[in-house]
Design an enzyme around this catalytic site. Sequence first.
Site, mmCIF file in Angstrom:
data_model
loop_
_atom_site.group_PDB
_atom_site.id
_atom_site.type_symbol
_atom_site.label_atom_id
_atom_site.label_comp_id
_atom_site.label_asym_id
_atom_site.label_seq_id
_atom_site.Cartn_x
_atom_site.Cartn_y
_atom_site.Cartn_z
ATOM 1 N N HIS A 31 -7.140 -6.973 0.869
ATOM 2 C CA HIS A 31 -6.060 -5.964 0.782
ATOM 3 C C HIS A 31 -4.947 -6.268 1.940
ATOM 4 O O HIS A 31 -3.845 -6.114 1.573
ATOM 5 C CB HIS A 31 -6.618 -4.632 0.863
ATOM 6 N N ASP A 63 0.748 -1.246 0.014
ATOM 7 C CA ASP A 63 -0.025 0.110 0.167
ATOM 8 C C ASP A 63 0.863 1.336 0.048
ATOM 9 O O ASP A 63 1.630 1.339 -1.049
ATOM 10 C CB ASP A 63 -1.026 -0.129 1.346
#
Length: 292
Positions: free
Chosen positions: A272, A107
């Site tokens: 994620h 990320d």
Amino acid sequence: MAVTIEGFGTRTIGVAEGVELTAAVGGRGPALVLLHGFPQTRLMWRRVAPLLAAHRTVICPDLRGYGASGKPAAVSEDTYSKRTMAADVVALTGALGFDRFALVGHDRGAHVAFRAGLDHPDRVSHLGILDVLPALDSWDVLHGVDAAVAFHLYLMAQPPGLPEQLIANSADAFFGHFLDAWSASPEAIPAEVRAEYLRASREAVPSIVADYRATAGVDLVHDRADRDAGRRLAMPVTVVQQDWGALLGFDAAARWRPWAADLRHLTTGAGHFMAEEAPQEVAALILDLLDR
């Protein structure tokens, strides 16, 4: 009792004038740096780092502006540019005695890792990217109502003032939204870790917003200059993403190919927060990268 990475010590090291990074360090051998994402800290690697410590000296820093690391005021657009944050990582590993290192980012940390790979190819031996597109490509693929999934990018791209106020006034709800919405396995982030992520994020609202604001501004300037010049990542690169490309209407692998000469693009069934949801899988993919 504070949550830690089992078997790892903690180091706090100056990396720039007035800025220190706090990192968990453990293991032995060549260096492997793991960079966390949003809204997390170095603790996101707590289930992966011990699996890699038998093979490498594993360094898990809190990024500038996050966790226990320094949070300088954003006095210029460069304070939280990925170029500056990548230089922090290079300085940290150098201070720990490593001239070269493998680098994996998730990320926000993946954006820092991407920039480190472009700016410091002599220092980064292998590059792993978890669940992002390059910043330029991220903005290119966001269109219409589909872009609502990334509303936070647009909020934090606004001039200083309003985003910080809005987020600070509802910090736990704001950051908790992403912990809930982006997780395929909520139990992978236990209550005590979630509480630490929320506490750390609550205390870092201005610097987190500045980090995102840079990715809507100066980071794009740097990335566009590299793309126009035909610069590519020279080291082996592995990109692991959720299988969300078709859902959002673009080919994620195709977005990465122009940036990396030696690319492996893989998808995972995890959400994620894959390092927390599927640590064995992520550790195995990192070890495979290091063998290239």
